[in-house]
Design a protein around this motif. Structure first.
Motif, PDB file in Angstrom:
ATOM      1  N   SER A 151       0.808  -1.131   0.115  1.00 11.95           N
ATOM      2  CA  SER A 151      -0.034   0.124   0.096  1.00 11.95           C
ATOM      3  C   SER A 151       0.955   1.356  -0.007  1.00 11.95           C
ATOM      4  CB  SER A 151      -1.038  -0.036   1.287  1.00 11.95           C
ATOM      5  OG  SER A 151      -0.069   0.029   2.227  1.00 11.95           O
ATOM      6  N   GLY A 152       0.228   2.293  -0.525  1.00  9.05           N
ATOM      7  CA  GLY A 152       0.848   3.757  -0.579  1.00  9.05           C
ATOM      8  C   GLY A 152       2.303   3.636  -1.186  1.00  9.05           C
ATOM      9  N   GLY A 153       3.109   4.807  -0.501  1.00 13.15           N
ATOM     10  CA  GLY A 153       4.523   4.924  -1.345  1.00 13.15           C
ATOM     11  C   GLY A 153       5.560   3.994  -0.909  1.00 13.15           C
ATOM     12  N   LEU A 154       5.356   2.827  -0.204  1.00 18.21           N
ATOM     13  CA  LEU A 154       6.329   1.766   0.317  1.00 18.21           C
ATOM     14  C   LEU A 154       6.141   0.696  -0.416  1.00 18.21           C
ATOM     15  CD1 LEU A 154       6.544   2.652   3.936  1.00 18.21           C
ATOM     16  CD2 LEU A 154       8.026   3.456   2.404  1.00 18.21           C
ATOM     17  N   ALA A 155       5.364   0.469  -1.591  1.00 16.82           N
ATOM     18  CA  ALA A 155       5.162  -0.677  -2.287  1.00 16.82           C
ATOM     19  C   ALA A 155       6.390  -1.124  -2.774  1.00 16.82           C
ATOM     20  CB  ALA A 155       4.449  -0.363  -3.326  1.00 16.82           C
ATOM     21  N   GLY A 156       6.581  -2.582  -2.513  1.00 16.05           N
ATOM     22  CA  GLY A 156       7.734  -3.206  -2.955  1.00 16.05           C
ATOM     23  C   GLY A 156       8.725  -3.388  -1.732  1.00 16.05           C
ATOM     24  N   PHE A 157       8.601  -2.821  -0.800  1.00 14.56           N
ATOM     25  CA  PHE A 157       9.672  -2.794   0.407  1.00 14.56           C
ATOM     26  C   PHE A 157       9.134  -4.095   1.202  1.00 14.56           C
ATOM     27  CE2 PHE A 157      10.693   1.577  -0.098  1.00 14.56           C
ATOM     28  CZ  PHE A 157      11.878   1.726   0.230  1.00 14.56           C
ATOM     29  N   ASN A 158      10.217  -4.813   1.730  1.00 15.89           N
ATOM     30  CA  ASN A 158       9.790  -5.922   2.478  1.00 15.89           C
ATOM     31  C   ASN A 158       9.904  -5.522   4.089  1.00 15.89           C
ATOM     32  OD1 ASN A 158       9.204  -7.964   0.542  1.00 15.89           O
ATOM     33  ND2 ASN A 158      11.341  -8.440   0.524  1.00 15.89           N
ATOM     34  N   LEU A 159       8.830  -5.285   4.779  1.00 11.44           N
ATOM     35  CA  LEU A 159       8.761  -4.677   5.951  1.00 11.44           C
ATOM     36  C   LEU A 159       8.781  -5.837   7.046  1.00 11.44           C
ATOM     37  CD1 LEU A 159       6.700  -1.470   5.630  1.00 11.44           C
ATOM     38  CD2 LEU A 159       9.174  -1.775   5.373  1.00 11.44           C
ATOM     39  N   LYS A 160       9.753  -5.909   8.223  1.00 12.79           N
ATOM     40  CA  LYS A 160       9.614  -6.948   9.041  1.00 12.79           C
ATOM     41  C   LYS A 160       8.635  -6.447  10.382  1.00 12.79           C
ATOM     42  CE  LYS A 160      13.955  -8.949   8.041  1.00 12.79           C
ATOM     43  NZ  LYS A 160      15.070  -9.571   8.402  1.00 12.79           N
ATOM     44  N   GLU A 161       8.084  -7.357  10.950  1.00  8.85           N
ATOM     45  CA  GLU A 161       7.199  -7.105  12.253  1.00  8.85           C
ATOM     46  C   GLU A 161       8.169  -6.539  13.308  1.00  8.85           C
ATOM     47  OE1 GLU A 161       4.333  -9.776  13.491  1.00  8.85           O
ATOM     48  OE2 GLU A 161       4.089 -10.541  11.557  1.00  8.85           O
ATOM     49  N   PRO A 162       8.118  -5.571  14.043  1.00  9.62           N
ATOM     50  CA  PRO A 162       8.719  -5.038  14.910  1.00  9.62           C
ATOM     51  C   PRO A 162       9.069  -6.094  16.076  1.00  9.62           C
ATOM     52  CG  PRO A 162       6.781  -3.387  14.859  1.00  9.62           C
ATOM     53  CD  PRO A 162       6.683  -4.827  14.079  1.00  9.62           C
ATOM     54  N   ARG A 163      10.308  -6.044  16.624  1.00 17.27           N
ATOM     55  CA  ARG A 163      10.889  -6.773  17.687  1.00 17.27           C
ATOM     56  C   ARG A 163      10.305  -5.911  19.166  1.00 17.27           C
ATOM     57  NH1 ARG A 163      16.914  -7.259  16.239  1.00 17.27           N
ATOM     58  NH2 ARG A 163      16.782  -5.963  18.058  1.00 17.27           N
ATOM     59  N   MET A 164       9.933  -6.616  20.075  1.00 17.83           N
ATOM     60  CA  MET A 164       9.911  -6.231  21.429  1.00 17.83           C
ATOM     61  C   MET A 164      11.056  -5.118  21.801  1.00 17.83           C
ATOM     62  SD  MET A 164       6.675  -6.742  22.556  1.00 17.83           S
ATOM     63  CE  MET A 164       6.984  -6.548  24.164  1.00 17.83           C
ATOM     64  N   ALA A 165      11.022  -4.237  22.663  1.00 16.66           N
ATOM     65  CA  ALA A 165      11.767  -3.364  22.873  1.00 16.66           C
ATOM     66  C   ALA A 165      12.662  -3.963  24.238  1.00 16.66           C
ATOM     67  CB  ALA A 165      11.571  -1.871  23.131  1.00 16.66           C
ATOM     68  N   ARG A 166      13.956  -3.965  24.061  1.00 16.25           N
ATOM     69  CA  ARG A 166      14.481  -4.426  25.262  1.00 16.25           C
ATOM     70  C   ARG A 166      14.530  -3.440  26.499  1.00 16.25           C
ATOM     71  NH1 ARG A 166      20.812  -5.966  25.634  1.00 16.25           N
ATOM     72  NH2 ARG A 166      20.866  -6.516  28.032  1.00 16.25           N
ATOM     73  N   PHE A 167      14.618  -2.072  26.073  1.00 14.96           N
ATOM     74  CA  PHE A 167      14.775  -1.057  26.766  1.00 14.96           C
ATOM     75  C   PHE A 167      13.416  -0.174  27.004  1.00 14.96           C
ATOM     76  CE2 PHE A 167      18.896  -1.917  25.477  1.00 14.96           C
ATOM     77  CZ  PHE A 167      19.567  -2.503  26.827  1.00 14.96           C
ATOM     78  N   GLN A 168      13.228   0.365  28.119  1.00 19.55           N
ATOM     79  CA  GLN A 168      11.816   1.148  28.117  1.00 19.55           C
ATOM     80  C   GLN A 168      12.238   2.680  28.327  1.00 19.55           C
ATOM     81  OE1 GLN A 168       8.978  -0.580  27.547  1.00 19.55           O
ATOM     82  NE2 GLN A 168      10.404  -2.074  27.331  1.00 19.55           N
ATOM     83  N   TRP A 169      11.164   3.602  28.216  1.00 21.11           N
ATOM     84  CA  TRP A 169      11.333   4.884  28.575  1.00 21.11           C
ATOM     85  C   TRP A 169      11.663   5.123  29.848  1.00 21.11           C
ATOM     86  CZ3 TRP A 169       6.941   8.343  26.168  1.00 21.11           C
ATOM     87  CH2 TRP A 169       6.745   8.251  24.573  1.00 21.11           C
ATOM     88  N   GLY A 170      12.485   6.145  30.295  1.00 19.54           N
ATOM     89  CA  GLY A 170      13.009   6.237  31.583  1.00 19.54           C
ATOM     90  C   GLY A 170      14.080   5.468  32.234  1.00 19.54           C
TER      91      GLY A 170
END
Length: 94
Positions: free
Chosen positions: A8-27
């Motif tokens: 969809s949209g302007g990123l057609a053709g990119f292979n995007l991976k699902e985000p990994r869980m962040a190891r560090f948190q805000w603060g």
């Protein structure tokens, strides 16, 4: 981890991976494992200038994701006031 192709949209053709869980948190206090050098994206400093030496302590002030890789990226504020984008493998918890 499965790759999802964005058609969809302007990123057609990119292979995007699902985000990994962040190891560090805000603060969360963290320290750098490597010298962080300016890649040209930090204003008012020369490219390759030292932003934070290995062992410098800071605090995570935002957590994002690199869309193409799904890799977490952290904005870390250091005592000198610099706020730097840092990859997960460049940080350790304090």
């Amino acid at each position: 981890m499965a790759e999802a192709e964005n058609t969809s949209g302007g990123l057609a053709g990119f292979n995007l991976k699902e985000p990994r869980m962040a190891r560090f948190q805000w603060g969360q206090p963290v320290m750098t494992l490597v010298d962080l050098l300016n890649d040209g994206s930090y204003p008012d400093l020369a490219e390759t200038a030292l932003l934070a030496a290995a062992g410098t302590r800071g605090e995570v002030v935002n957590v994002g994701v690199i869309e193409e890789s799904g890799q977490p990226v952290y904005l870390v504020e250091f005592a000198d006031g610099k706020v730097v984008g840092v990859l997960e493998e460049e940080l350790a918890p304090v």
